[in-house]
Design a protein around this motif. Structure first.
Motif: not given
Length: 159
Positions: A69-90
């Protein structure tokens, strides 16, 4: 509990921890230092390393399900953060150096949480007299910064 510490290294670790906290508070009072990557990494690294230096450490026992559960939560947070950063860069690359309304509208789609972009789109549409379109972007800008005079001005103009 400082007198209970027999090891002088433990005292130095606590002094470093206290100094880091005080220095961070002082610097943060004048600047948003922890929003930058390098100072934030340095502060959190020092705090994490110093906070873990205890006399008696307890071993944390977690089940494999808790680790998963901790690993899945961490992966979801990393994916959301990456998507947000990609949106800002775009959004930044869509705007570029130009002043074309279409580029600003596309940037607002990529980064809807940007006050500056929403304000600029509202300004561009209000100058052209398209207040029905400008109103939505002005409202979004006012929602992001309720006391900003520029966003309020456009929102009142197109109300």
């Amino acid at each position: 509990g400082w007198r209970d510490l027999a090891d002088s290294d433990a005292i130095l670790v606590r002094l470093a921890l206290a100094g880091t906290i005080v220095a961070t508070m002082v610097v943060s009072a004048f600047d948003v230092a922890l929003l930058l990557a390098a100072p934030a990494f340095l502060v959190w690294s020092i705090l994490g390393a110093a906070a873990g230096a205890r006399r008696r450490a307890r071993r944390l026992k977690l089940s494999s399900r808790a680790w998963a559960l901790a690993a899945v939560g961490t992966i979801l947070i990393v994916i959301a953060s990456t998507a947000r950063s990609a949106g800002q860069t775009m959004a930044m690359s869509a705007v570029g150096q130009g002043g074309h309304t279409a580029a600003w509208v596309q940037a607002a789609r990529f980064d809807p949480g940007s006050y500056r972009i929403n304000l600029r789109v509202a300004e561009l549409y209000s100058r052209r007299g398209k207040c029905t379109v400008a109103r939505g972007y002005a409202r979004r800008a006012v929602d992001l910064f309720p006391y900003a005079p520029a966003a309020k001005r456009i929102a009142r103009k197109c109300a």
